[in-house]
Enzyme design. Structure first.
Site, mmCIF file in Angstrom:
data_model
loop_
_atom_site.group_PDB
_atom_site.id
_atom_site.type_symbol
_atom_site.label_atom_id
_atom_site.label_comp_id
_atom_site.label_asym_id
_atom_site.label_seq_id
_atom_site.Cartn_x
_atom_site.Cartn_y
_atom_site.Cartn_z
ATOM 1 N N HIS A 139 86.293 18.803 70.610
ATOM 2 C CA HIS A 139 85.270 19.017 69.580
ATOM 3 C C HIS A 139 84.206 20.006 70.026
ATOM 4 C CE1 HIS A 139 82.770 16.327 71.960
ATOM 5 N NE2 HIS A 139 83.613 15.323 71.778
ATOM 6 N N HIS A 140 84.326 20.524 71.259
ATOM 7 C CA HIS A 140 83.464 21.600 71.769
ATOM 8 C C HIS A 140 81.985 21.213 71.760
ATOM 9 C CE1 HIS A 140 87.269 23.278 70.843
ATOM 10 N NE2 HIS A 140 86.993 23.593 69.592
ATOM 11 N N CYS A 141 81.697 19.919 72.003
ATOM 12 C CA CYS A 141 80.316 19.412 71.986
ATOM 13 C C CYS A 141 79.628 19.740 70.674
ATOM 14 C CB CYS A 141 79.510 19.975 73.160
ATOM 15 S SG CYS A 141 80.156 19.520 74.774
ATOM 16 N N ALA A 142 80.399 19.674 69.589
ATOM 17 C CA ALA A 142 79.850 19.967 68.255
ATOM 18 C C ALA A 142 80.639 19.154 67.229
ATOM 19 C CB ALA A 142 79.930 21.456 67.967
ATOM 20 N N HIS A 194 75.686 19.902 70.391
ATOM 21 C CA HIS A 194 74.967 18.650 70.659
ATOM 22 C C HIS A 194 73.654 18.882 71.417
ATOM 23 C CE1 HIS A 194 79.088 16.394 70.457
ATOM 24 N NE2 HIS A 194 78.641 16.761 69.264
#
Length: 419
Positions: free
Chosen positions: A389-392, A128
């Site tokens: 979501h691992h900032c993705a 992100h």
């Protein structure tokens, strides 16, 4: 982290003792006003910061120090992290466009001056931090946002039609979800061929932990890393920018320690990197980052451009891929092995020692065990992984998932720990 199995290097690496000691030493023995003092000890502290800048620059193939005319040729700017660095770059474009040609070096030919409808290209693989700043820039300036898709194994597809006409290309050196390593030089070469003058921005936060990077040789215009992922302190970002671009870019954040002269109506600014480093930096962290670079040199592979992993990383990657043999496990970007030698197989890209998996079928999203439940189970066993979501989120959406479990060992993780 005693008695833990730590598999969350992609989020942050452990801090090594020598880095902690280096940071403490700066606070104890060099705690003076950096860039402001007029004492022998203050100048000594200034020197430590610039020595750290020089060591980091040398490691990443950037210019540092003074040129033959006595002017700064530094290409390293210190920020608070990769997120701050990418936002700083995007705001260079924003401020240049708001100021307009009259106030820019080179006028309308300034590389940061944009027009409504100009194209910004990102990829489906982005964290992100390398997506949202560009989304916001496009909204504010009326730009077109396009993205390069991923193939079924998670590689970025450098579609020339999408790249043609781009003013900015922002992409990651490796996905923090699939671990797939980007062919950096190839993508940059294609982009600059079909869109002369395009400015390339590399998010190197993930890949820098595992292979040596020479930003100049890779021909990127900007690149960003976070030292906390490289065994260094929190709160230190390293922004690489080609010198001519740093000179052409307008000031973004303003304050003390960056000016030449200030009146009640105007201000003039020092050259980069000072003009992008107002206020008080994380000086102790920056000083300790030099120690982290010393350690990093002992654990990573590669010559700066070939993106080769260390032997340890390669072995760990092979071990992680054995997860793919477990029934019910689906690894993002890593298809199941063929049932027979005649079955079609997809190409296998170079990968970091990192996998994100779910106990599900990608086409149905019917998860047998939720990633957070897996993470809790492992945490109870003192095994540290990342879930969510691992900032993705876009790459998860690309593969039909909302979340996953990520295992991301580091260059110094042992095969025994994986077993």
């Amino acid at each position: 982290m005693t008695n833990q199995l730590y598999f969350d290097y992609a989020a942050t690496s452990p801090r090594i003792d020598s880095v902690i000691q280096s940071e403490q030493d700066f606070y104890k023995n060099h705690n003076y006003a950096i860039k402001r003092g007029a004492t022998a000890k203050g100048f000594e502290a200034d020197g430590i910061i610039e020595e750290s800048r020089a060591k980091i620059a040398k490691y990443f193939g950037a210019k540092f120090g003074l040129n033959e005319w006595g002017d700064s040729q530094d290409e390293i700017v210190f920020t608070s992290g990769t997120t701050a660095s990418i936002n700083l770059i995007s705001q260079m474009f924003l401020n240049a466009t708001i100021l307009g040609p009259k106030y820019l070096e080179g006028g309308s030919q300034n590389p940061f001056f944009l027009m409504p409808g100009d194209k910004v290209v990102v990829t489906q693989a982005e964290h992100h931090a390398n997506l949202i700043p560009w989304q916001q820039l496009c909204v504010k300036l009326g730009l077109e946002l396009a993205f390069l898709p991923l193939n079924p194994v998670g590689e970025i597809l450098p579609d020339e039609k999408i790249l043609r006409g781009a003013k900015i290309l922002a992409f990651s050196g490796a996905s923090n979800v699939s671990g797939v390593i980007t062919q950096i030089s190839r993508i940059v070469s294609i982009a600059k061929r079909v869109s002369p003058g395009v400015i390339t921005v590399l998010d190197a936060a993930q890949i820098a932990q595992h292979t040596r990077l020479d930003f100049a040789a890779l021909n990127v215009d900007f690149a960003a890393v976070s030292m906390h992922k490289l065994y260094g302190p929190y709160g230190v970002g390293v922004l690489f920018g080609r010198r001519e671009l740093l000179d052409a870019a307008p000031v973004v954040n303003t304050g003390g320690s960056q000016v030449e002269k200030v009146t009640m109506l105007d201000a003039t600014f020092q050259k980069a990197p000072a003009k992008f480093e107002p206020g008080t930096g994380n000086w102790a962290g920056i000083a300790a980052s030099a120690t982290a670079i010393d350690y990093l040199e002992t654990v990573v592979g590669g010559d700066g451009t070939n993106l080769e992993l260390s032997d340890g990383d390669k072995n760990v990657t092979k071990l992680l891929e054995k997860f793919n043999e477990i029934d019910g496990v689906t690894i993002i970007g890593l298809p199941k092995p063929p049932k027979s030698s005649s079955d079609f197989t997809l190409p296998t890209p170079k990968r970091l020692p990192l996998i994100s998996f779910s106990l599900s079928k990608l086409d149905s999203q019917e998860q047998l065990i939720h990633p957070h439940d897996i993470g809790q189970f492992l945490d109870d066993s003192n095994i540290i992984v990342r879930v969510g979501h691992h900032c993705a989120q876009p790459i998860h959406q690309r593969f039909g998932l909302d979340s996953s479990v990520r295992l991301s060992p580091g260059p110094d993780t042992t095969a025994e720990e994986i077993d």
